[in-house]
Design a protein around this motif. Structure first.
Motif, PDB file in Angstrom:
ATOM      1  N   PHE A 268       0.931  -1.143  -0.146  1.00 32.60           N
ATOM      2  CA  PHE A 268       0.134   0.092  -0.124  1.00 32.60           C
ATOM      3  C   PHE A 268       0.791   1.429  -0.052  1.00 32.60           C
ATOM      4  N   ALA A 269       2.052   1.179   0.290  1.00 30.42           N
ATOM      5  CA  ALA A 269       2.831   2.429   0.032  1.00 30.42           C
ATOM      6  C   ALA A 269       2.849   3.094  -1.469  1.00 30.42           C
ATOM      7  N   PRO A 270       2.929   4.225  -1.717  1.00 32.51           N
ATOM      8  CA  PRO A 270       2.894   4.843  -3.052  1.00 32.51           C
ATOM      9  C   PRO A 270       4.083   4.347  -3.739  1.00 32.51           C
TER      10      PRO A 270
ATOM     11  N   LEU B 188       5.211   2.787 -16.314  1.00 28.74           N
ATOM     12  CA  LEU B 188       5.127   4.033 -15.929  1.00 28.74           C
ATOM     13  C   LEU B 188       5.686   4.303 -14.478  1.00 28.74           C
TER      14      LEU B 188
ATOM     15  N   TRP C  37      -5.701  -5.517  -5.397  1.00 30.10           N
ATOM     16  CA  TRP C  37      -6.603  -6.764  -5.602  1.00 30.10           C
ATOM     17  C   TRP C  37      -6.905  -7.108  -6.703  1.00 30.10           C
ATOM     18  N   GLU C  38      -7.076  -5.958  -7.669  1.00 26.07           N
ATOM     19  CA  GLU C  38      -7.483  -6.474  -9.063  1.00 26.07           C
ATOM     20  C   GLU C  38      -6.422  -7.288  -9.812  1.00 26.07           C
TER      21      GLU C  38
ATOM     22  N   PHE D 209       2.147  -2.161 -10.103  1.00 20.96           N
ATOM     23  CA  PHE D 209       1.180  -1.718 -10.685  1.00 20.96           C
ATOM     24  C   PHE D 209       0.270  -0.435  -9.503  1.00 20.96           C
TER      25      PHE D 209
ATOM     26  N   ARG E  11      -0.799  -6.796 -17.555  1.00 28.02           N
ATOM     27  CA  ARG E  11      -0.467  -5.708 -18.499  1.00 28.02           C
ATOM     28  C   ARG E  11       1.170  -4.984 -18.015  1.00 28.02           C
ATOM     29  N   LEU E  12       1.696  -4.502 -18.931  1.00 28.01           N
ATOM     30  CA  LEU E  12       3.008  -3.799 -18.823  1.00 28.01           C
ATOM     31  C   LEU E  12       2.906  -2.346 -18.477  1.00 28.01           C
ATOM     32  N   GLU E  13       1.944  -1.715 -19.102  1.00 26.76           N
ATOM     33  CA  GLU E  13       2.089  -0.323 -19.127  1.00 26.76           C
ATOM     34  C   GLU E  13       2.216   0.450 -17.902  1.00 26.76           C
ATOM     35  N   ARG E  14       1.372  -0.099 -16.675  1.00 27.86           N
ATOM     36  CA  ARG E  14       1.812   0.478 -15.476  1.00 27.86           C
ATOM     37  C   ARG E  14       3.037   0.263 -14.825  1.00 27.86           C
TER      38      ARG E  14
ATOM     39  N   PRO F 268      -0.753   0.823  -5.607  1.00 30.83           N
ATOM     40  CA  PRO F 268      -1.736   0.154  -4.161  1.00 30.83           C
ATOM     41  C   PRO F 268      -3.343   0.246  -4.871  1.00 30.83           C
ATOM     42  N   GLY F 269      -3.737   1.096  -6.112  1.00 26.96           N
ATOM     43  CA  GLY F 269      -4.936   1.073  -6.300  1.00 26.96           C
ATOM     44  C   GLY F 269      -5.486  -0.246  -7.232  1.00 26.96           C
ATOM     45  N   TYR F 270      -4.257  -1.101  -7.484  1.00 27.95           N
ATOM     46  CA  TYR F 270      -4.475  -2.186  -8.281  1.00 27.95           C
ATOM     47  C   TYR F 270      -4.257  -3.541  -7.757  1.00 27.95           C
TER      48      TYR F 270
ATOM     49  N   ARG G  27       9.011   6.509 -13.770  1.00 28.17           N
ATOM     50  CA  ARG G  27       8.992   7.606 -12.902  1.00 28.17           C
ATOM     51  C   ARG G  27       9.654   7.598 -11.546  1.00 28.17           C
TER      52      ARG G  27
END
Lengths: 683, 316
Positions: free
Chosen positions: A315-317, A489, A470-471, A464, A483-486, A466-468, A493
């Motif tokens: 859950f850390a950014p 990204l 569980w998904e 990916f 997928r690889l995009e995130r 923390p927002g993703y 960053r």
């Protein structure tokens, strides 16, 4: 949802209930005798023996005091505690009688003990309410109960007060009532009988032994719990929601005494139902309810909190290295995980029971390769014994305080095929044991464990965000494409942030994670999705690097933005090394990046590669023979791909930094070239 | 009153209007990873409407018709009032305590704006419930959004230093997720038949539209960002059983998601985007025999493609 969950719990509970678990173990599972909260109650056990008109009192201490870390603690006799089946109240005022007692065995709190001398008050406030709510005394008349209460109160007032001290005390009161069939008296010592549990030697008839009948007790417990559930609704001759068969009596599945499905708020209930009409929602028959109770207690036993270090990874950014560093492992709310294993079809309950039993034993080590270690797969420290694909695994995550009914389900990952989970675990194992070391070696750093890649939730969350969590966890465990995009990204960053700080070591760590994830994805696609080709992993670049160092890298090799970025990285690093040799300055920092800005593909192209030739002339730099041919091809590649540089910048930049940090001068090749300057390529 | 549809578009700058309470306050994401959009629940929009009505129609307003039932109210002892006490308080303030004893439903319908518009589940005895004629959908961002994690410092220490110089002498660090800019579209329907049951009137409808606009402006906090209503479309129908449906799919924001991706950026202000209402207005024109009235409210800074002038209303 609730019905499905309840149904799963019932299916889990049934083999435990019907399996060959000794009744001592069953009692231990169903009651709170082994609870840490209850240990001090066993320091003062008051055993009242009633037979015919006679009565007497014995006081027992079930355990020993031991000195631990200079502190005296009481250790309960783990064999004998099951003989006193107690239930620790969850919520409500524990001084009042709560629920239905299966047999006359009650918890005594300090105020109760202090009031033992006041026999009328003790009878009114403690004994009568409890005797009235005791299953075994259900058929007894009020006056009989009154008489019983009198007899007990007098005995306690006369004798027990001498055991009472000023200190805070807790205790248990058991009324051995010879009339009740849960109690048995034997002439002989029965030893460690399976079902008979020794209470103590009789004082009324010295030499005779008092026993508790375990099977009877279990029946009483189930029945008492069934009647408790009936408080929120019961119906005669109705069809059970779970067995779909008519049953003599069905009750509501909700109950305040329950941790699961406890209605501390009214949500599942229609506002048109009365307080005791919960059966309009779900009806449960006695047999299913008993299984449900076993299931609930079992799940309570095997639930484990997700380790706070894993939670931090989850859950850390992920887009800021600095922010993650400043997160404390303690700043995340606890999340508990519970694995549920269910067969696709009913039957085979003995095997299931054996598995559940092993889960109860809390092994943290795998016994065979087919066991699933959920720490790796789900972040919860539990081993699920070998199960075949005729079973499905469900993992439930929740946070909140279950004992207050305050339960927030974070995720339910259902229907995990065990063989898929096993393969994922194997990939993660291979990654940890062999691949991470190779990646670290390629980047020239010492081999060491990488925490971020050791569990699936941490791996996915770091890729990916923390927002993703569980998904993506659900997708991976369900054989869905990732997928690889995130990943690109978030990695781009972080690399950018670190490049601005010139933190090369940390950049390498980020790339180690990046290539570890790519390895995982590559294996996942091959072994689980049965897909060939796909992502490029670190070893795929080896051939590429060889072609580069020989100057044989052609436009046809630069088919993707990723390959172009990687080549640009190799070129700039090779040039940087020579430039540094001549000028003592960092080429990328001084010439390519603008002050305070983030490095972009366009800057690398225009401020970097396009200027190499001019600067090499100006400084009379010796460059490896491979450099100019590849530079020419790369510049053509930039022209061809210029429209993709912006939309695919993350892909370009991660590949660029990979090439930049992976570059090593190939001395063998340099020597063969006429103007080779191998010496000038060391920083 | 007529059945109608609402399309409400609002922007937020430098904040997250609706957080995900379970996932460390990042934005709520209902869409999968490759989509990247974030979402707002109807609850947050209704809260804006209610708070505006509380502020605008102080203590129920002059007519005593516009009390708000769902609100945070604290009694003399500092405790939050429950449903029953809130309802009784409203009944008392309109002098209908006696009536409330037998028929709280009528009292609340007559005197509470939110009960008439959004409906109520009254779980205090005698229980009743009422489906609200106004039903909002989820609001989704019109473009992919990436949240940023930011940190800052608070200069004020959490406790005083004592004489020995001990205690906290420095301020603390705050951390927060934020998003630089996002535009959200939220659909809603008003059901005339449900309005007959709940007693919602045309005046309530007009107050709702105003509250959507001004309530959004009224609610400003750093965490929730600077919010600005941009476009409010209200289409009323002659036929109570007809509706166009999914109006949010009939509008577009240019440049679209693919264009932003190609540019490697995301919109950062209102200046960067143009809204295209052409398709929506074409449907309105096509179905004009079913439509009683179409009105549009526009923020002056919004760039629109398509002819909207005939529908534009003066702002409140």
């Amino acid at each position: 949802m609730i019905q499905l969950l309840a149904e799963s719990i019932i299916r889990i509970g049934r083999p435990i209930k019907d399996g060959g678990m000794p009744c001592r173990e069953k009692i231990r599972l169903l009651t709170d005798v082994s609870s840490e909260n209850c240990k001090n109650f066993f320091r003062h056990v008051f055993l009242i023996e009633l037979a015919g008109g006679d009565s007497c009192l014995q006081q027992l201490e079930l355990g020993d005091m031991a000195l631990e870390n200079n502190k005296e603690t009481f250790t309960v006799d783990s064999q004998r505690n099951v003989t006193f089946p107690i239930f620790y109240p969850n919520g409500g005022n524990p001084l009042h009688a709560q629920g239905i007692y299966p047999l006359p065995c009650y918890l005594l709190y300090d105020p109760h003990l202090k009031a033992l001398g006041e026999k009328e008050q003790f009878k009114k406030e403690f004994l009568s309410p409890r005797l009235n709510n005791t299953l075994q005394y259900r058929d007894m008349t009020l006056s009989e109960k009154e008489l019983l209460a009198d007899q007990v109160a007098v005995l306690l007032a006369a004798q027990a007060t001498e055991f009472i001290s000023e200190d805070k005390q807790l205790g248990i009161l058991m009324i051995y009532d010879a009339r009740l069939n849960v109690f048995q008296e034997k002439q002989d010592w029965m030893g460690e009988d399976e079902t008979l549990m020794w209470i103590n030697e009789s004082r009324l008839q010295p030499g005779r032994q008092l026993y508790l009948d375990g099977e009877e007790v279990l029946q009483c417990i189930n029945q008492a719990k069934f009647y408790e559930a009936a408080e929120l609704g019961s119906e005669k001759n109705a069809v059970s929601t779970f067995s779909n068969q008519p049953a003599a009596e069905v009750v509501s599945i909700y109950n305040k005494a329950w941790l699961w499905l406890s209605p501390t708020w009214d949500m599942p209930r229609s506002i048109y139902w009365q307080d005791d009409e919960w059966t309009k929602g779900i009806k449960v028959d006695a047999e299913s309810y008993a299984a449900y109770f076993y299931g609930v207690q079992f799940l309570k036993e095997i639930q484990v909190p997700v380790a706070s270090a894993v939670l931090k990874e989850m859950f850390a950014p992920v887009t800021s290295v600095e922010a993650k560093k400043n997160m404390k492992a303690t700043s995340f709310e606890s999340i508990y995980g519970i694995p549920l294993v269910l067969p696709l079809t009913d039957g085979g309950s003995q095997q299931l029971f054996a598995n559940y039993r092993r889960m109860l034993k809390k092994d943290s080590e795998k016994q065979s390769n087919s066991d699933l270690h959920l720490k790796v797969l789900a972040g919860i420290d539990r081993v699920v014994p070998e199960i075949g694909d005729e079973h499905r695994l469900t993992i439930l995550y929740y946070s909140g305080d279950l004992s207050r009914g305050n339960m927030h389900i974070r995720a339910v990952i259902e229907d995990i095929v065990p063989s898929v989970a096993g393969k994922i675990e194997q990939i993660l194992h291979d990654l940890k044991v062999s691949e991470t070391g190779k990646i670290q070696l390629a980047f020239g750093v010492a081999e060491q464990a990488v925490y971020k890649t050791q569990t699936l939730p941490a791996l996915l969350a770091n890729a990916f965000g923390p927002g993703y969590v569980w998904e993506t966890l659900q997708a991976a465990l369900h054989k869905e494409p990732l997928r690889l995009e995130r990943l690109r990204l978030t990695t781009a960053r972080r690399l950018n942030e670190l490049a601005n700080k010139e933190d090369t070591w940390q950049m390498v760590q980020e790339l180690i994670f990046y290539y570890s994830f790519l390895y995982f994805l590559h294996q996942y696609e091959q072994k689980i999705l049965q897909k060939q080709g796909g992502v490029m992993i670190l070893s795929d670049w080896d051939e590429f690097k060889a072609l580069y160092s020989q100057g044989r890298l052609d436009l046809c090799h630069l088919a993707s933005v990723e390959q172009l970025g990687f080549t640009a990285g190799l070129l700039l690093r090779q040039f940087h090394n020579s430039y540094y040799q001549k000028t003592g300055k960092d080429f990328v920092k001084q010439r390519v990046m603008k002050f305070g800005s983030k490095l972009t593909p366009a800057m690398i192209w225009k401020n970097g590669l396009l200027r190499c030739e001019e600067l090499a002339q100006q400084w009379n730099m010796k460059l490896g023979a491979n450099f100019r041919p590849v530079l020419a091809q790369a510049l053509l590649g930039f022209l061809a791909k210029q429209d993709q540089l912006v939309p695919e910048k993350d892909s370009f930049m991660t590949a660029f930094w990979s090439g930049y940090l992976l570059y090593k001068a190939d001395k063998k090749n340099d020597k063969t070239e006429e103007d080779g300057g191998n010496d000038n390529e060391q920083q | 009153m007529n059945s109608s549809e609402i399309l409400f578009i609002k922007a937020v700058k430098d904040g997250i209007p609706n957080r995900d309470p379970l996932n460390d306050s990042d934005a709520r994401r209902l869409f999968p990873e490759e989509d990247g959009r974030i979402s707002l629940s109807d609850v947050s929009i209704k809260r804006d409407v209610r708070d505006f009505v509380i502020a605008y129609e102080n203590n129920g307003g002059a007519t005593q018709k516009n009390h708000i039932f769902v609100q945070e109210k604290i009694n003399d002892k500092g405790k939050l009032l429950g449903r029953g006490s809130l309802a009784e308080l409203i009944a008392r303030s309109v002098g209908a305590e006696k009536q409330a004893k037998d028929d709280m439903k009528s009292v609340l319908k007559d005197h509470c704006f939110d009960v008439r518009t959004f409906g109520i589940v009254y779980s205090v005895k005698p229980k009743f419930h009422l489906t609200g004629p106004v039903q909002f959908g989820w609001a989704h961002s019109l473009h992919p959004v990436d949240t940023q994690y930011v940190q800052g410092t608070v200069v004020m220490p959490s406790t005083d230093s004592n004489d020995e110089g001990e205690g906290k002498t420095q301020g603390t660090i705050w951390t927060s997720y934020t998003l630089p800019f996002a535009v959200f579209a939220m659909p809603a329907v008003i059901n005339a038949k449900a309005a007959e049951h709940s007693g919602m009137t045309t005046a309530d409808q007009e107050l709702l539209l105003r509250a959507l606009w001004q309530g959004t402006q009224h609610r400003q906090a750093r965490g929730r960002g600077q919010q600005q209503p941009l476009i409010l479309v209200h289409i009323e129908y002659n036929d109570p059983f007809y509706r166009i449906g999914y109006p949010e799919d009939l509008i577009a924001m240019a440049p679209d998601a693919a264009a932003w991706k190609a540019a490697g950026k995301q919109p950062s202000s209102l200046q960067d985007v143009v809204f295209d209402l052409t398709r929506l207005l074409a449907v309105v024109a096509e179905k004009r025999e079913k439509i009683a009235r179409c009105r549009i409210w526009l923020h002056p800074g919004v760039k629109i493609s398509g002819t909207v002038e005939p529908f534009v209303q003066p702002l409140w």
